[in-house]
Each structure stands twice: as structure tokens, then as C-alpha cells.
Design an enzyme around this catalytic site. Structure first.
Site, PDB file in Angstrom:
ATOM      1  N   LYS A  18     -20.922  24.635 -73.565  1.00  0.00           N
ATOM      2  CA  LYS A  18     -21.767  25.280 -74.622  1.00  0.00           C
ATOM      3  C   LYS A  18     -22.800  25.960 -74.299  1.00  0.00           C
ATOM      4  O   LYS A  18     -22.943  27.249 -74.667  1.00  0.00           O
ATOM      5  CB  LYS A  18     -22.283  23.650 -75.102  1.00  0.00           C
ATOM      6  CG  LYS A  18     -22.198  22.706 -75.656  1.00  0.00           C
ATOM      7  CD  LYS A  18     -22.922  21.329 -76.073  1.00  0.00           C
ATOM      8  CE  LYS A  18     -23.590  20.695 -75.078  1.00  0.00           C
ATOM      9  NZ  LYS A  18     -22.412  20.002 -74.523  1.00  0.00           N
ATOM     10  N   GLN A  76     -25.432  17.159 -76.151  1.00  0.00           N
ATOM     11  CA  GLN A  76     -24.350  16.392 -75.152  1.00  0.00           C
ATOM     12  C   GLN A  76     -22.829  16.784 -76.295  1.00  0.00           C
ATOM     13  O   GLN A  76     -22.641  18.174 -76.142  1.00  0.00           O
ATOM     14  CB  GLN A  76     -24.751  15.288 -75.708  1.00  0.00           C
ATOM     15  CG  GLN A  76     -26.056  14.627 -75.065  1.00  0.00           C
ATOM     16  CD  GLN A  76     -27.689  15.051 -75.232  1.00  0.00           C
ATOM     17  OE1 GLN A  76     -28.160  15.390 -76.340  1.00  0.00           O
ATOM     18  NE2 GLN A  76     -28.045  15.553 -74.075  1.00  0.00           N
ATOM     19  N   ASP A 133     -21.389  18.573 -71.617  1.00  0.00           N
ATOM     20  CA  ASP A 133     -20.605  19.413 -70.204  1.00  0.00           C
ATOM     21  C   ASP A 133     -20.013  20.257 -70.762  1.00  0.00           C
ATOM     22  O   ASP A 133     -19.036  20.222 -70.206  1.00  0.00           O
ATOM     23  CB  ASP A 133     -20.688  18.825 -68.932  1.00  0.00           C
ATOM     24  CG  ASP A 133     -21.674  17.883 -69.080  1.00  0.00           C
ATOM     25  OD1 ASP A 133     -22.846  18.542 -69.014  1.00  0.00           O
ATOM     26  OD2 ASP A 133     -21.710  17.269 -67.919  1.00  0.00           O
ATOM     27  N   GLY A 139     -27.930  19.460 -69.928  1.00  0.00           N
ATOM     28  CA  GLY A 139     -27.680  21.119 -68.505  1.00  0.00           C
ATOM     29  C   GLY A 139     -27.237  22.380 -69.075  1.00  0.00           C
ATOM     30  O   GLY A 139     -25.736  21.534 -69.377  1.00  0.00           O
ATOM     31  N   HIS A 140     -27.393  23.121 -69.672  1.00  0.00           N
ATOM     32  CA  HIS A 140     -26.484  24.132 -70.432  1.00  0.00           C
ATOM     33  C   HIS A 140     -26.380  25.035 -69.284  1.00  0.00           C
ATOM     34  O   HIS A 140     -27.400  25.820 -68.916  1.00  0.00           O
ATOM     35  CB  HIS A 140     -26.838  24.422 -71.373  1.00  0.00           C
ATOM     36  CG  HIS A 140     -26.605  23.904 -72.623  1.00  0.00           C
ATOM     37  ND1 HIS A 140     -27.074  23.506 -73.391  1.00  0.00           N
ATOM     38  CD2 HIS A 140     -26.566  21.834 -72.152  1.00  0.00           C
ATOM     39  CE1 HIS A 140     -27.054  22.838 -74.579  1.00  0.00           C
ATOM     40  NE2 HIS A 140     -26.159  21.191 -73.344  1.00  0.00           N
TER      41      HIS A 140
HETATM   42  P1  GDP Z   1     -22.747  22.095 -71.318  1.00  0.00           P
HETATM   43  O1  GDP Z   1     -23.827  21.287 -71.011  1.00  0.00           O
HETATM   44  O2  GDP Z   1     -21.463  22.267 -72.411  1.00  0.00           O
HETATM   45  O3  GDP Z   1     -23.574  23.704 -71.161  1.00  0.00           O
HETATM   46  O4  GDP Z   1     -21.940  22.520 -70.112  1.00  0.00           O
HETATM   47  P2  GDP Z   1     -22.293  22.352 -68.331  1.00  0.00           P
HETATM   48  O5  GDP Z   1     -23.237  23.550 -67.826  1.00  0.00           O
HETATM   49  O6  GDP Z   1     -23.424  20.874 -68.462  1.00  0.00           O
HETATM   50  O7  GDP Z   1     -21.541  21.778 -67.172  1.00  0.00           O
HETATM   51  C1  GDP Z   1     -19.434  23.472 -67.580  1.00  0.00           C
HETATM   52  C2  GDP Z   1     -20.170  23.738 -66.230  1.00  0.00           C
HETATM   53  O8  GDP Z   1     -18.629  24.689 -66.440  1.00  0.00           O
HETATM   54  C3  GDP Z   1     -20.700  25.208 -65.904  1.00  0.00           C
HETATM   55  O9  GDP Z   1     -20.869  24.711 -64.188  1.00  0.00           O
HETATM   56  C4  GDP Z   1     -20.457  26.087 -65.798  1.00  0.00           C
HETATM   57  O10 GDP Z   1     -20.234  27.427 -65.122  1.00  0.00           O
HETATM   58  C5  GDP Z   1     -18.931  25.745 -65.842  1.00  0.00           C
HETATM   59  N1  GDP Z   1     -17.838  26.768 -67.153  1.00  0.00           N
HETATM   60  C6  GDP Z   1     -17.469  27.119 -67.786  1.00  0.00           C
HETATM   61  N2  GDP Z   1     -17.001  27.757 -68.558  1.00  0.00           N
HETATM   62  C7  GDP Z   1     -15.515  28.153 -67.453  1.00  0.00           C
HETATM   63  C8  GDP Z   1     -14.426  28.218 -67.546  1.00  0.00           C
HETATM   64  O11 GDP Z   1     -13.922  28.269 -68.535  1.00  0.00           O
HETATM   65  N3  GDP Z   1     -14.037  27.602 -65.883  1.00  0.00           N
HETATM   66  C9  GDP Z   1     -14.660  27.639 -65.457  1.00  0.00           C
HETATM   67  N4  GDP Z   1     -14.081  27.310 -63.769  1.00  0.00           N
HETATM   68  N5  GDP Z   1     -16.109  27.167 -65.043  1.00  0.00           N
HETATM   69  C10 GDP Z   1     -16.814  27.599 -66.387  1.00  0.00           C
HETATM   70  P1  IMO Z   2     -24.978  18.291 -72.089  1.00  0.00           P
HETATM   71  O1  IMO Z   2     -26.033  19.050 -73.291  1.00  0.00           O
HETATM   72  C1  IMO Z   2     -23.365  15.341 -70.577  1.00  0.00           C
HETATM   73  C2  IMO Z   2     -25.293  11.254 -71.260  1.00  0.00           C
HETATM   74  C3  IMO Z   2     -25.400  10.037 -69.875  1.00  0.00           C
HETATM   75  C4  IMO Z   2     -25.476   8.894 -70.067  1.00  0.00           C
HETATM   76  C5  IMO Z   2     -26.208   8.812 -71.151  1.00  0.00           C
HETATM   77  C6  IMO Z   2     -27.079   8.574 -72.660  1.00  0.00           C
HETATM   78  O2  IMO Z   2     -25.071  19.202 -70.693  1.00  0.00           O
HETATM   79  O3  IMO Z   2     -23.363  18.083 -72.948  1.00  0.00           O
HETATM   80  P2  IMO Z   2     -28.947  10.256 -72.133  1.00  0.00           P
HETATM   81  O4  IMO Z   2     -29.983  10.488 -70.907  1.00  0.00           O
HETATM   82  O5  IMO Z   2     -29.396  10.929 -72.788  1.00  0.00           O
HETATM   83  O6  IMO Z   2     -30.548   8.398 -72.647  1.00  0.00           O
HETATM   84  O7  IMO Z   2     -27.804   9.246 -71.182  1.00  0.00           O
HETATM   85  O8  IMO Z   2     -25.656  10.173 -72.409  1.00  0.00           O
HETATM   86  N1  IMO Z   2     -25.882  12.027 -70.736  1.00  0.00           N
HETATM   87  C7  IMO Z   2     -24.612  13.661 -70.941  1.00  0.00           C
HETATM   88  N2  IMO Z   2     -23.813  13.694 -70.475  1.00  0.00           N
HETATM   89  N3  IMO Z   2     -23.965  15.878 -70.603  1.00  0.00           N
HETATM   90  C8  IMO Z   2     -25.189  15.631 -71.082  1.00  0.00           C
HETATM   91  O9  IMO Z   2     -25.715  16.773 -71.775  1.00  0.00           O
HETATM   92  C9  IMO Z   2     -25.752  14.478 -71.124  1.00  0.00           C
HETATM   93  N4  IMO Z   2     -27.041  14.395 -71.998  1.00  0.00           N
HETATM   94  C10 IMO Z   2     -26.470  12.993 -71.638  1.00  0.00           C
HETATM   95  O10 IMO Z   2     -24.846  10.810 -68.994  1.00  0.00           O
HETATM   96  O11 IMO Z   2     -24.245   8.398 -70.546  1.00  0.00           O
HETATM   97 MG    MG Z   3     -23.920  19.390 -69.292  1.00  0.00          MG
END
Ligand code: GDP
Ligand code: IMO
Ligand code: MG
Length: 420
Positions: A16, A222, A13, A40-41
Site C-alpha cells: 500500500k 492492514q 503488507d 508498516g508501509h
Molecule cells: P504495506 O504495509 O502494504 O505498505 O506493505 P509493506 O511495506 O509492509 O510490504 C511490502 C514490501 O514489498 C516492502 O518491502 C516493499 O518495498 C516491497 N514491494 C512493494 N512492491 C514490490 C514489488 O512490486 N516487488 C518487490 N520485489 N517488492 C515490492
Molecule cells: P500493514 O498496514 C500485516 C496483523 C498482526 C496480527 C493481527 C493483529 O503494514 O499492512 P494487531 O497488532 O493489529 O493487534 O495485530 O494483525 N497485522 C498486520 N499484518 N500488515 C499489517 O499492517 C498488520 N497490522 C496488523 O500480525 O496477526
Molecule cells: Mg506493512
């Protein structure tokens, strides 16, 4: 040409999805290399916010080829729902999205096995997203899995029934009640939507693209600290999230890897169980969670929050061969008087710069305190305009890791990105 890689350096998270979307105009092909719908991207532009689970984050840019690579595990139901959501916002992926034959399928019973295994672990559960990731990769390495290419075989249903029966046998040893009938119907229907896409030999397509001078970006899911081999085992996911995973997940040689973009948040978060040395249990932690909206994009769970951890970051930089750092969510720390960074750990009374082997080790972070910038940076668009305190923060990270910070993100939107 070489294949550039975007990956997370923390516990997932990091942002990416946003960065892949920002970088996509420079690439002809975007390829997800591992993980599945546990990811979840999030992409954010204007008033639109979109979460992708299986589909690469280049899908919103016209003409870019998006590939779901061999190292990915695919749940057809979640995939079909993603396709529908994209269609609803006017994105037709039928021509640009391709799926690797060798990607493995997540069966309905994999999800049940995941849930049963977590329930049996009780307090020591991993905190899995319960999407069936672990059991699917277990079947892959156990050489029992079903792959996307198998849906083209006339024996597919027979093979599905055989694997399902094996899972049902395994489930007898768990005292776990379940009913897959509804999900199974959706799953079988969704297999048909998979058939509507081009199912490819990913390794040939990517190597041909590279040899023909096309630019390719590999998208990780991840983060490095969740890697099956080098993460905080057993509290990890079941795939290689690190740079080497791009080679095994797409079928490219290590010598073909170009830039490695390592993404990290200006602080740290973790969702699920497992060690998190800089985790905060005070008002600062609550503030990071609230301002950063730190709730899972896949499960909605509250993310644990803490200060930036340089020990873990340096470890990730080393394992991944990061060539450029990308710092996200700097704006979330706009209102802090003081900000801390862990620069070492104290483990059993000894100072160390290494991430401990034992998941249960008592780690006390050793902090360096920085003065916060205490102003709104969301509207800033050049590095020169950054407050001195933020520049000091960035330059300290560069000095510690030995890698330049090339991008700083100051908000979720595409536009809120400073490229140095
Ligand atoms: P990912 O899994 O690495 O793609 O990241 P996620 O989407 O799960 O979580 C990142 C969260 O931070 C999302 O809700 C994005 O919209 C938000 N986000 C990304 N970059 C920034 C930033 O620079 N500032 C803020 N406030 N939010 C951001
Ligand atoms: P993105 O791509 C954050 C964590 C889960 C759990 C562990 C194992 O959005 O960054 P799993 O379902 O893979 O067996 O879970 O890994 N986890 C993540 N945490 N971002 C993710 O993906 C994750 N995918 C799995 O919360 O601790
Ligand atoms: Mg994510």
C-alpha cells in the site's frame, strides 16, 4: 470531487505504501483512515527506503497535505520517532501534516494490556504486533479513551492518570510483570511533539476539500482479511480495514467514495496467527519468502507465504466494491516453473467458493496451475512487453474477479510500476 481509496485485499503488507506514494502526485490530500503503528508501509526510491507507521505515505511528495484521520490510533512515541526519521532525510512535515482531534491515543498501559492479553491466550494468541492496538480500540468503543484533541485540555494529565489507574487495576487480573516508567516518560515528552502540529476537525477539512474540488486519497492499513467484522475473526486487527472504514474513519459519506483501488500481491502472505488456506510449507513457500524478502516491516517477523487465493480475493473485492485492482510483487515469481492459484476450497468434502465462518475449518484449496514466465520482468515498463504467461495470469485474475488490473508492480521502487 470524490474520495478515492487505496486498501489491502489480503492479510496486509500488499504494498500500500508504495502505491500511495506512486499515486500521490494526482492528489492534493492523502488521509490515513484507520489502524495505527501496527502498520508498516514501505516506500522505496533510488537508494532510499523508508517505513511509515502512522504518517500517511504521501509525505515524501512536496505540498501534498497529509492527514492522520479520526479512525487512526496514535502512539505519540512512535509518531515522534517517525517525525525525527523524516527530518533526518530532509522531510519537514510541520506544515503539511495534520492530525485529527478525534484520533485516539495509545497509552503506555495499552501496550502492556496488549502484551498481557496475548500472553494469557497462550497457543491461541492472535500474533498481535503488541503496539496496543486492540486495547486502544476497546477503550474507544467502551467510551473510555483519550483522544488527540484532549491534549489541548487543561485536564489532560488528570484524565490520563485516571485511565492509567483503570488499566493498572485491569492488569492485576493478569499475572504479568511490567515496568512502564521509561516508556511513560518518553510518552509524556512526545505529547509535546504532537502539540506542534495542526490538530484538526478531520471531517470538516476533508469534506471542505472535496467540495472545493480538491482530490483526496484515503490510505488504508492492514488488509480486508484482517477486518474486525469481515476478516478471519478472531485472528484480525481491531478496526474496519475495509472501504467502509474510510467513511467512518474520515467522516465522509458513502456517496462521496470514488475509485476503490484494491491492492494484492501476486501471491499471498500473512504474519501472525490465523487461517491461511493456501499457505505453503515447502520449498516454493521458502522461495517466495526469500525472494520477496517477506519479513514484517513493523516487527521483523517472518511472513507466512502461499499461492494466490482467488476465493479470498473475490470476497475482498465484493466487500470493498473494488473498481480497480493493483497487483504487486509479480517479479518475486520470476523464477517459478509453475505457479498455482486457488480457485475454490474443499471444506468437509464439499467444494465451496465462500470463505468459511469457522476460523478452525479444515480448508483444502482447489488449485489451477499456470506455467511460470520464468524470466526477469523487473526492467519491463509496458504491459505489452510482458511475457505471455504473465499476461495470462493477469487476465485470469481479471476474469475471475470481474475487475480490471490497472497497475502491475515489478519491483519495490517507484519507477518499477506499470500503469495500463
Ligand atoms: P504495506 O504495509 O502494504 O505498505 O506493505 P509493506 O511495506 O509492509 O510490504 C511490502 C514490501 O514489498 C516492502 O518491502 C516493499 O518495498 C516491497 N514491494 C512493494 N512492491 C514490490 C514489488 O512490486 N516487488 C518487490 N520485489 N517488492 C515490492
Ligand atoms: P500493514 O498496514 C500485516 C496483523 C498482526 C496480527 C493481527 C493483529 O503494514 O499492512 P494487531 O497488532 O493489529 O493487534 O495485530 O494483525 N497485522 C498486520 N499484518 N500488515 C499489517 O499492517 C498488520 N497490522 C496488523 O500480525 O496477526
Ligand atoms: Mg506493512
Amino acid at each position: 470531487m470524490k474520495v478515492d481509496v487505496v486498501l489491502g485485499l489480503q492479510w496486509g503488507d500488499e504494498g500500500k505504501g508504495k502505491i500511495v506514494d506512486v499515486l500521490t502526485p494526482n492528489y492534493g490530500v492523502i488521509a490515513r483512515f484507520q489502524g495505527g503503528p501496527n502498520a508498516g508501509h514501505t516506500l522505496h526510491f533510488g537508494t532510499t527506503s523508508h517505513v511509515l507507521h502512522t504518517i500517511p505515505s504521501g509525505i515524501f511528495r512536496n505540498d501534498t497535505v497529509n492527514i492522520i484521520g479520526s479512525g487512526v490510533v496514535v502512539d505519540p512515541v512512535i509518531f515522534a520517532a517517525e517525525i525525527k526519521k523524516l527530518k533526518d532525510v530532509g522531510v519537514d512535515c510541520s506544515k503539511t501534516l495534520k492530525i485529527a482531534k478525534k484520533a485516539h491515543l495509545i497509552l503506555p498501559t495499552h501496550r502492556i494490556l496488549d502484551a498481557a492479553s496475548e500472553a494469557a491466550k497462550g497457543k491461541s494468541k492472535i500474533g498481535s504486533t503488541l503496539k496496543g492496538i486492540g486495547p486502544t480500540y476497546m477503550d474507544k468503543t467502551g467510551r473510555n479513551g483519550l483522544r488527540v484533541g484532549d491534549i489541548l485540555s487543561p485536564e489532560f494529565m488528570e484524565r490520563y492518570a485516571k485511565l492509567k489507574a483503570k488499566h493498572e487495576d485491569m492488569l492485576k487480573s493478569f499475572n504479568f510483570s511490567y515496568d512502564i516508567s521509561e516508556y511513560e516518560n518518553q510518552w509524556l515528552e512526545a505529547i509535546n511533539s504532537l502539540r506542534e502540529f495542526e490538530i484538526i476537525d478531520c471531517e470538516y477539512v476533508i469534506n471542505d476539500a472535496v467540495n472545493n474540488g480538491e482530490t483526496v486519497l484515503a490510505e488504508g492499513a492492514q488488509g480486508a482479511m484482517l477486518d474486525i467484522d469481515f476478516g478471519s475473526y478472531p485472528f484480525v486487527t481491531s478496526s474496519n480495514t475495509i472501504c467502509a472504514g474510510a467513511c467512518t474513519g474520515l467522516g465522509i459519506a458513502p456517496s462521496k467514495i470514488g475509485n476503490v483501488y484494491g491492492i494484492f500481491k501476486a501471491y499471498c502472505t500473512r504474519v501472525g496467527s490465523g487461517p491461511f488456506p493456501t499457505e505453503l510449507f515447502d520449498q516454493d513457500g521458502d522461495k517466495l519468502c526469500e525472494i520477496g524478502r517477506e519479513f514484517g516491516s513493523t516487527t521483523g517477523r517472518k511472513r507466512r507465504c502461499g499461492w494466490l487465493d482467488i476465493v479470498a480475493l473475490k470476497y475482498s473485492v465484493m466487500i470493498n466494491g473494488v473498481t480497480e485492482l493493483i497487483m504487486m510483487k509479480a517479479d518475486v515469481m520470476n523464477e517459478f516453473e509453475n505457479i498455482k492459484i486457488a480457485t475454490a476450497y474443499k471444506v468437509n468434502g464439499e467444494i465451496t467458493n465462500a470463505f468459511p465462518y469457522e476460523a478452525q475449518a479444515e480448508i483444502e484449496p482447489v488449485y489451477t496451475t499456470f506455467k511460470g514466465w520464468n524470466c526477469n520482468i523487473n526492467d519491463i515498463r509496458t504491459y505489452q512487453q510482458f511475457p505471455d504467461e504473465l499476461k495470462q495470469y493477469v487476465e485470469f485474475i481479471e476474469k475471475e474477479t470481474g475487475v480490471p488490473v490497472k497497475i502491475v508492480s515489478v519491483g519495490p521502487d517507484r519507477e518499477e510500476t506499470i500503469i495500463r
